[in-house]
Design an enzyme around this catalytic site. Structure first.
Site, PDB file in Angstrom:
ATOM      1  N   SER A   1       0.831  -1.211   0.000  1.00  0.00           N
ATOM      2  CA  SER A   1       0.000   0.000   0.000  1.00  0.00           C
ATOM      3  C   SER A   1       0.864   1.258   0.000  1.00  0.00           C
ATOM      4  O   SER A   1       0.541   2.239  -0.666  1.00  0.00           O
ATOM      5  CB  SER A   1      -0.913   0.007   1.229  1.00  0.00           C
ATOM      6  OG  SER A   1      -1.762  -1.114   1.205  1.00  0.00           O
TER       7      SER A   1
ATOM      8  N   ARG B   1     -36.740 -22.528 -10.295  1.00  0.00           N
ATOM      9  CA  ARG B   1     -36.624 -23.521  -9.226  1.00  0.00           C
ATOM     10  C   ARG B   1     -37.820 -23.423  -8.271  1.00  0.00           C
ATOM     11  O   ARG B   1     -38.194 -22.318  -7.856  1.00  0.00           O
ATOM     12  CB  ARG B   1     -35.329 -23.233  -8.458  1.00  0.00           C
ATOM     13  CG  ARG B   1     -35.118 -24.068  -7.234  1.00  0.00           C
ATOM     14  CD  ARG B   1     -34.488 -25.368  -7.590  1.00  0.00           C
ATOM     15  NE  ARG B   1     -34.163 -26.168  -6.426  1.00  0.00           N
ATOM     16  CZ  ARG B   1     -33.877 -27.457  -6.510  1.00  0.00           C
ATOM     17  NH1 ARG B   1     -33.869 -28.064  -7.683  1.00  0.00           N
ATOM     18  NH2 ARG B   1     -33.577 -28.143  -5.435  1.00  0.00           N
TER      19      ARG B   1
ATOM     20  N   GLY C   1     -27.293 -26.035  -3.439  1.00  0.00           N
ATOM     21  CA  GLY C   1     -26.168 -26.903  -3.800  1.00  0.00           C
ATOM     22  C   GLY C   1     -25.715 -26.681  -5.230  1.00  0.00           C
ATOM     23  O   GLY C   1     -24.519 -26.746  -5.538  1.00  0.00           O
TER      24      GLY C   1
ATOM     25  N   GLU D   1      -4.502  -3.138  -7.116  1.00  0.00           N
ATOM     26  CA  GLU D   1      -4.791  -1.775  -7.602  1.00  0.00           C
ATOM     27  C   GLU D   1      -5.211  -0.875  -6.445  1.00  0.00           C
ATOM     28  O   GLU D   1      -6.000   0.050  -6.618  1.00  0.00           O
ATOM     29  CB  GLU D   1      -5.882  -1.797  -8.681  1.00  0.00           C
ATOM     30  CG  GLU D   1      -5.434  -2.395  -9.992  1.00  0.00           C
ATOM     31  CD  GLU D   1      -4.352  -1.573 -10.665  1.00  0.00           C
ATOM     32  OE1 GLU D   1      -4.290  -0.357 -10.447  1.00  0.00           O
ATOM     33  OE2 GLU D   1      -3.545  -2.183 -11.392  1.00  0.00           O
TER      34      GLU D   1
ATOM     35  N   ASP E   1      -5.551  -1.392  -1.994  1.00  0.00           N
ATOM     36  CA  ASP E   1      -6.446  -2.030  -1.025  1.00  0.00           C
ATOM     37  C   ASP E   1      -7.647  -1.115  -0.754  1.00  0.00           C
ATOM     38  O   ASP E   1      -7.501   0.109  -0.631  1.00  0.00           O
ATOM     39  CB  ASP E   1      -5.658  -2.268   0.270  1.00  0.00           C
ATOM     40  CG  ASP E   1      -6.558  -2.683   1.402  1.00  0.00           C
ATOM     41  OD1 ASP E   1      -6.833  -3.887   1.494  1.00  0.00           O
ATOM     42  OD2 ASP E   1      -7.000  -1.807   2.169  1.00  0.00           O
TER      43      ASP E   1
END
Ligand SMILES: Cc1cc2nc3c(=O)[nH]c(=O)nc-3n(C[C@H](O)[C@H](O)[C@H](O)COP(=O)(O)OP(=O)(O)OC[C@H]3O[C@@H](n4cnc5c(N)ncnc54)[C@H](O)[C@@H]3O)c2cc1C
Length: 689
Positions: free
Chosen positions: A161, A327, A416, A439, A441
């Protein structure tokens, strides 16, 4: 590989009420989301429909690395990487389009996106942005056609950093007119560099420039790593980072330099130069400003991560919401199994994240326009550059964190099936993990934004007389004096909170959302500034007070970024003319705004910004918005414009619907045949009668 040709049917469950039957114009919204560089995005998406660009999940690390390298060559063949480079070298000088095109690669394989970013966005950009014409002509053609794969060597084991503190040295030797590049201790070894383990034949190396006994700070040097024979040059140390938590198609590694000699002219000298006799010169007098100017030219990495992360979230939601509309689990009141998306909790999990993704994509387009303006030279003032860097530091953290959160929630929302690699979510989650760190933190970046907010805040007081400052000190005028957070003006929207409408929903509409979000930033910054004030010129006390307020400053920066996203979303909604589409997008924007208010509800209550009644209403309003948006959930993810070749998740292909339909038909036929076994519980119920 999945059967990408199975195209999902898009059907919307139309309920009776008018709100569920609006004409939502998917194509119009796709155009809106694709933004300013829609054509380039479409071009890139067309290219990556070719399975040669897709991630092959079965490959091990070594094969994956070679596949991604070959994909980079394919990009070159398809002229997909030259957009940002000078026209004189066959490029297009199209900065915004270049980033937009690169971002799209994330859905093919994030390793491909990032390795391309290393080669053309970091290594190539360092030469382009920090070098001068001679460097461009000498090296950029090889960078562009990939005959010079390269590493961008900034980070070291000891410093990531805090790049100003890197230990690598570049000491000028006037007797031979060379720089001596050296790694003086283990911690100064360059670390995590893409292309360093295997493929890089050269590197742009950041090192402390020392000449005539003076350290002029970090500068960038072009350093060859390998000779014509493909063997590493004497003095080059190379190590492989091995297997990582994701992005295993990239050969990250370490580089060290044992007194490597390079010509004086290998200094990328746009912002600082050394004459043959060792005299240092720079147009920028302040070493600190010079360093940040150099770093600022490399902002594009952050820009592209913001976009790529936002589009990865979009893909995750496309998969999860498509699946959730097919679903079914558990019988509903009508005896039919309920589609997951009809559950209130499922809506609550996915729709607010969808709203945030929309906000981020719209904010990103504004950000990209700003970037293009600066880098094309159209709007390139020091203020514009500073604004751009602040914007990058504000938006990249939010979108990369959001991607991880969204991909995880999408994974869980698919049960799942979400855990199966073929359904993309776990792979994307793993690959995007590190986007929050590289790029810049995220927390470190937000701290930069926080500091900028404090500076802007302080500027409100320059030239003010003692009476004004005294008023501020007792907290009387803070809100009114602070009119901006550097990028947007929002002071004028300050209205009397007492005048809110009686209707709870009316009291949480656009203007009030803006007010609540904007005032939160203003108040937080004003409060922190007030707490830092006692330090005056006392550096030790200043550092102590700053540290005590660091967490809140980062929170204020985040609030600022959220406000920018909300404003970008609102601007986009205002551009829509079709009434029905506008209505749906307004609900989605409201959902974005209200979830932010809900997230910070405690703050709004503690600071007296919301009454307890209104605070209690926020969550109920969100639930209502989710229910209203439910009929459009599929349309809203279809508007991302992804085709089956981009999605490539069997659970989002329509297969689940076919299975569900087959099962329902089976049970219906069984019931009709009269041969269905009687349920034990039915027998018992009948016996009781
Ligand atoms: C896969 C991968 C690829 C990379 N590719 C490249 C590349 O090609 N070229 C290159 O030069 N670099 C590359 N990097 C390096 C990357 O940019 C750095 O990892 C990043 O800048 C963070 O530095 P660090 O790892 O040393 O973390 P540190 O700086 O040690 O940070 C660790 C933690 O400390 C916190 N922290 C640090 N300072 C402060 C502070 N002042 N206040 C509060 N908290 C603080 C941070 O928030 C962070 O959570 C890559 C990294 C990875 C993992």
């Amino acid at each position: 590989m999945v059967d990408a040709a199975v195209r999902p049917k898009t059907t919307r469950p139309h309920a009776d009420n008018a709100d569920a039957n609006l004409q939502f114009d998917v194509a119009r919204v796709t155009d809106l989301l694709m933004g300013t560089w829609a054509d380039t995005r479409r071009e890139a998406r067309e290219l990556i429909k070719d399975s040669a660009f897709w991630r092959d999940d079965e490959l091990g690390k070594d094969e994956h690395r070679e596949r991604v390298l070959s994909q980079l060559h394919l990009l070159v063949e398809n002229k997909a990487v030259h957009r940002a480079f000078p026209k004189s070298l066959g490029g297009e000088e199209n900065n915004g389009g270049n980033i937009a095109g690169f971002e799209e690669l994330v859905v093919a394989d994030p390793s491909l996106q990032i390795k391309s970013g290393v080669q053309w966005g970091l290594f190539g950009s360092a030469i382009l942005q920090l070098g001068t014409t001679e460097h461009h002509e000498k090296w950029l053609p090889g960078v562009m056609d990939l005959s010079i794969p390269g590493a961008f060597a900034m980070t070291e084991i000891g410093h990531g950093s805090d790049v100003a503190a890197v230990g690598t040295t570049a000491t000028y030797d006037a007797s031979t007119q060379e720089f001596v590049i050296n790694t003086p201790f283990r911690g100064a070894t360059k670390e995590y560099l893409g292309n360093a383990a295997l493929h890089g034949v050269a590197a742009t190396v950041f090192a402390q420039l020392i000449t005539n006994g003076v350290n002029h700070g970090v500068h960038c040097f072009y350093v060859p790593l390998r000779g014509e024979d493909g063997v590493d040059l004497p003095g080059i140390g190379r190590e492989d980072d091995g297997l990582k938590g994701g992005l295993n198609g990239i050969d990250n590694g370490r580089l060290s330099f044992d007194h490597i000699r390079i010509p004086r002219t290998n200094l990328l000298n746009k912002y600082g130069d050394v004459a043959a006799d060792g005299t240092y010169s720079s147009a920028i007098d302040s070493p600190g400003r010079r360093f940040f100017t150099m770093l600022g030219t490399l902002v594009q990495g952050r820009v592209s991560l913001d976009g790529a992360a936002s589009w990865a979230s979009a893909l995750g939601l496309k998969i999860a919401i498509t699946y959730a509309t097919q679903r079914r689990q558990f019988d509903g009141a009508d005896g039919q199994e309920v589609v997951l998306m009809d559950y209130g909790k499922h809506q609550r999990r996915l729709l607010p994240r969808l709203a945030t993704t929309y906000a981020q994509i719209f904010a990103h387009d504004e950000f990209l326009q700003k970037f293009d303006g600066v880098f094309s030279g159209r709007t390139d003032t020091p203020d514009d550059r500073e604004d751009l860097e602040t914007l990058a530091a504000a938006l990249k953290p939010l979108s990369t964190w959001h991607a991880l959160d969204t991909l995880q929630e999408a994974r869980e929302a698919c049960g799942g099936a979400g855990f199966m690699f073929e359904n993309r979510l776990v792979g994307l989650r793993a690959d995007l993990d590190i986007y929050v760190t590289f790029e810049g933190d995220n927390n470190v970046l937000l701290q930069l934004v926080g500091k900028r907010l404090l500076t802007d805040y302080a500027q409100q007081f320059t030239g003010k007389d003692a009476a004004a400052l005294a008023k501020f000190a007792v907290g009387m005028t803070a809100g009114k004096l602070f009119h901006g957070a550097g990028l947007r003006q929002f002071g004028q929207s300050v209205v009397d909170l007492g005048q809110v409408s009686r209707s709870v929903e009316n009291g949480l509409r656009e203007e009030q959302q803006h007010l609540l979000l904007a005032e939160r930033v203003q108040q937080m910054v004003a409060d922190i500034a007030g707490r830092l004030r006692p330090a005056g010129k006392d550096k030790v006390l200043g550092a102590k007070l700053f540290n005590e307020n660091q967490a809140e400053l980062i929170e204020a920066a985040r609030a600022h970024a959220e406000l920018l996203q909300w404003e970008a979303f609102t601007d986009a909604v205002h551009r829509v003319e079709e009434a029905d589409t506008k209505k749906v997008l307004t609900w989605l924007r409201d959902l974005f705004g209200l979830q932010l208010i809900e997230k910070h509800l405690a703050w709004h209550l503690i600071n007296g910004r919301l009454s307890t009644q209104r605070a209690a209403a926020v969550s109920r309003y969100i639930d209502r918005l989710c229910a209203r948006l439910r009929p459009y959930a599929l349309d809203l993810v279809d508007a991302f414009g992804y085709e089956p070749e981009h999605v490539r998740a069997p659970i989002a292909s329509g297969a689940e619907r076919e299975r569900q339909d087959e099962a329902r038909e089976y049970y219906a036929a069984l019931a009709a045949s009269g041969e269905a076994p009687v349920l034990e519980k039915t027998l018992k119920k009948n016996a009781k009668r």
